[in-house]
Design an enzyme around this catalytic site. Structure first.
Site, short mmCIF file in Angstrom:
data_model
loop_
_atom_site.label_atom_id
_atom_site.label_comp_id
_atom_site.label_asym_id
_atom_site.label_seq_id
_atom_site.Cartn_x
_atom_site.Cartn_y
_atom_site.Cartn_z
N ASP A 164 -37.41 75.17 23.50
CA ASP A 164 -36.58 75.50 24.66
C ASP A 164 -36.10 74.18 25.27
O ASP A 164 -36.91 73.26 25.46
CB ASP A 164 -37.45 76.29 25.66
CG ASP A 164 -36.64 76.94 26.77
OD1 ASP A 164 -35.76 76.26 27.33
OD2 ASP A 164 -36.91 78.12 27.09
N ASP A 208 -33.31 75.08 18.56
CA ASP A 208 -32.92 76.36 19.20
C ASP A 208 -34.18 77.09 19.66
O ASP A 208 -35.23 77.00 19.03
CB ASP A 208 -32.15 77.25 18.23
CG ASP A 208 -31.26 78.27 18.95
OD1 ASP A 208 -30.03 78.07 18.96
OD2 ASP A 208 -31.80 79.24 19.52
N SER A 219 -17.14 73.53 29.80
CA SER A 219 -16.39 74.79 29.70
C SER A 219 -15.15 74.66 30.55
O SER A 219 -15.09 73.83 31.47
CB SER A 219 -17.25 75.95 30.22
OG SER A 219 -16.46 77.07 30.52
N LYS A 230 -21.35 73.67 34.65
CA LYS A 230 -20.40 73.03 33.73
C LYS A 230 -19.67 71.87 34.42
O LYS A 230 -19.38 70.85 33.79
CB LYS A 230 -19.43 74.07 33.16
CG LYS A 230 -20.12 75.14 32.31
CD LYS A 230 -20.96 74.54 31.17
CE LYS A 230 -21.56 75.59 30.26
NZ LYS A 230 -22.36 75.01 29.16
N ASN A 286 -25.76 71.30 23.50
CA ASN A 286 -24.87 72.46 23.50
C ASN A 286 -25.55 73.72 24.04
O ASN A 286 -24.86 74.62 24.56
CB ASN A 286 -24.40 72.69 22.05
CG ASN A 286 -23.88 74.10 21.82
OD1 ASN A 286 -22.73 74.43 22.14
ND2 ASN A 286 -24.74 74.98 21.27
N TYR A 295 -22.92 79.37 36.67
CA TYR A 295 -22.52 78.87 35.34
C TYR A 295 -21.43 77.81 35.52
O TYR A 295 -21.51 76.72 34.95
CB TYR A 295 -22.00 80.05 34.52
CG TYR A 295 -21.51 79.70 33.13
CD1 TYR A 295 -22.40 79.57 32.07
CD2 TYR A 295 -20.15 79.49 32.88
CE1 TYR A 295 -21.95 79.25 30.79
CE2 TYR A 295 -19.69 79.17 31.61
CZ TYR A 295 -20.59 79.05 30.57
OH TYR A 295 -20.15 78.73 29.32
N THR A 316 -18.36 84.41 20.43
CA THR A 316 -19.77 84.19 20.08
C THR A 316 -20.61 85.24 20.80
O THR A 316 -20.13 85.97 21.67
CB THR A 316 -20.26 82.80 20.53
OG1 THR A 316 -20.34 82.79 21.96
CG2 THR A 316 -19.36 81.68 20.04
N1 LIG Z 1 -18.43 81.23 24.06
C1 LIG Z 1 -17.59 80.69 24.92
O1 LIG Z 1 -16.51 81.25 25.18
C2 LIG Z 1 -17.89 79.37 25.57
C3 LIG Z 1 -16.88 78.76 26.32
C4 LIG Z 1 -17.12 77.54 26.93
C5 LIG Z 1 -18.35 76.94 26.79
N2 LIG Z 1 -19.35 77.54 26.07
C6 LIG Z 1 -20.64 76.85 25.98
O2 LIG Z 1 -20.93 76.56 24.63
C7 LIG Z 1 -22.34 76.51 24.46
C8 LIG Z 1 -22.74 77.40 23.29
O3 LIG Z 1 -22.37 78.72 23.60
P1 LIG Z 1 -22.08 79.84 22.51
O4 LIG Z 1 -20.84 80.51 22.93
O5 LIG Z 1 -22.21 79.30 21.15
O6 LIG Z 1 -23.30 80.82 22.87
P2 LIG Z 1 -24.39 81.54 21.96
O7 LIG Z 1 -25.16 82.40 22.88
O8 LIG Z 1 -23.74 82.18 20.78
O9 LIG Z 1 -25.27 80.33 21.43
C9 LIG Z 1 -26.12 79.64 22.29
C10 LIG Z 1 -27.34 79.19 21.49
O10 LIG Z 1 -28.22 78.49 22.38
C11 LIG Z 1 -29.53 78.99 22.21
N3 LIG Z 1 -30.24 78.82 23.48
C12 LIG Z 1 -30.03 79.49 24.63
N4 LIG Z 1 -30.88 79.08 25.57
C13 LIG Z 1 -31.65 78.13 25.01
C14 LIG Z 1 -32.71 77.32 25.47
N5 LIG Z 1 -33.17 77.44 26.73
N6 LIG Z 1 -33.26 76.42 24.64
C15 LIG Z 1 -32.82 76.30 23.36
N7 LIG Z 1 -31.83 77.06 22.86
C16 LIG Z 1 -31.25 77.95 23.67
C17 LIG Z 1 -29.35 80.44 21.80
O11 LIG Z 1 -30.48 80.96 21.13
C18 LIG Z 1 -28.10 80.36 20.92
O12 LIG Z 1 -28.45 80.09 19.58
C19 LIG Z 1 -22.96 76.94 25.78
O13 LIG Z 1 -23.34 75.79 26.51
C20 LIG Z 1 -21.82 77.64 26.48
O14 LIG Z 1 -21.94 77.60 27.86
C21 LIG Z 1 -19.15 78.74 25.45
#
Ligand SMILES: NC(=O)c1ccc[n+]([C@@H]2O[C@H](COP(=O)([O-])OP(=O)(O)OC[C@H]3O[C@@H](n4cnc5c(N)ncnc54)[C@H](O)[C@@H]3O)[C@@H](O)[C@H]2O)c1
Length: 320
Positions: free
Chosen positions: A118, A80, A197, A214, A145, A210, A245
């Protein structure tokens, strides 16, 4: 209680609670070598000796995926950024979140390694693979993820804003898959579960770039399934709808969903309830983690190149 009856009960409870993977894991249950009683219920340990790499693992969906894998015995490399990326307009996870994630994973009696990096940085991604191989000797499950969100109509976005989302959400996933591919090919085994997504299944004018990333992740996942299938590696994409989240529950998203207004979380929750067919608004990230764990299980051995909606029935409106 006889040993056999006890095991049957353990398996039935794991199935009914969905802990074994959203109710799909009958074959996995049948093939499990043992079930281990843990605090709060019973749990399969069919991933013991396996290693997972999860990006974006400090919180949210990534942490839930790591947790679901660790609960079944997998060791985990938690990758992360664990710090703010200046251009991202809402808070990302912190070093404290990453530390807490490690403790949460280790509570499952497995080992966890944290890599602060990153996903845009190929060297950092390779460091995660090297750490997994040096410490655990294999890379069995890969969950690319990490992702960020961004709202705004396409014509409003600057080139820098567009690049940021492409670089993290698409090129970051490309780099994760590039980093693990030589090992998976050499092992002749592995599971990749990408995080797309529901916006990768339909247009989404408020999340245009975004959404494009996806769709691209789904294409990349199918290509990976084709390329690595002969090496006994599966690749599948998950498409959640609205998960509670930090990606959505923040001032930036709440103030940009409806231009000129700032939503209260309860209003956003109402929107999620209208969208889903099931009586459910935003749902918890564990619902995604459980499905990711299923796709890593023996029960999912013949599923590859697939796209699985976790959509509380919203996808009932999609064409087949
Ligand atoms: N929350 C939703 O409703 C939802 C729906 C569909 C898809 N998603 C996808 O699920 C995945 C996780 O999302 P989430 O909801 O848990 O979000 P979140 O923001 O809670 O978690 C994302 C994590 O990724 C880390 N991160 C962000 N950019 C980064 C980078 N460049 N390098 C390393 N780490 C990085 C952040 O620090 C965080 O810990 C994402 O790809 C998001 O697009 C989320």
């Amino acid at each position: 209680m006889s040993h056999e009856t006890e095991n049957t009960n353990l398996q039935r409870r794991a199935f009914m609670t969905g802990a074994a993977g959203a109710g799909f894991a009958v074959a996995s249950l049948a093939g499990a070598t043992r079930a281990q009683a843990q605090e709060g219920g019973s749990q399969l340990r069919d991933f013991e000796g396996k290693t997972a790499i999860v990006t974006g693992a400090a919180r949210g969906i990534g942490l839930s995926c790591a947790d679901a894998l660790a609960a079944r015995g997998a060791n985990v490399v938690l990758f992360d950024v664990a710090g703010q990326i200046a251009e991202v307009p809402y808070p990302l996870a912190t070093q404290g979140d990453l530390n807490a994630a490690k403790a949460q994973i280790e509570a499952h009696n497995v080992q966890a390694i944290t890599i602060k990096g990153d996903v845009r940085d190929m060297a950092a991604q390779q460091q995660a693979v090297t750490a997994a191989m040096d410490t655990f000797g294999s890379v069995d499950f890969v969950i690319p993820n990490a992702g960020i969100t961004q709202t705004g109509f396409l014509e409003e976005l600057s080139e820098e804003e567009v690049d940021l989302v492409l670089d993290i959400n698409l090129k970051g996933v490309i780099k994760t898959i590039q980093a693990v591919t030589p090992i998976l090919r050499q092992q002749n085994s592995g599971r990749i579960v990408t995080m797309a997504s529901v916006t990768g299944r339909m247009g989404s004018q408020r999340f245009p770039v975004y959404s494009a990333t996806k769709w691209a992740v789904i294409g990349l996942t199918k290509t990976t399934a084709e390329a690595l299938g002969p090496h006994n590696v599966t690749a599948n994409a998950l498409c959640p709808t609205l998960v509670r989240t930090g990606l959505l529950e923040n001032d930036y998203v709440l103030s940009t969903m409806v231009p000129g207004t700032t939503l209260e979380w309860e209003q956003f929750e109402g929107f999620a309830q209208q969208m889903h067919m099931l009586p459910q608004g935003f749902y918890g990230p564990e619902h995604v983690g459980n499905v990711a764990a299923f796709l890593c299980s023996d029960g999912a051995a013949m599923i590859s190149g697939d796209v699985l909606d976790i959509a509380a029935g919203f996808n009932a409106r999609f064409p087949a």
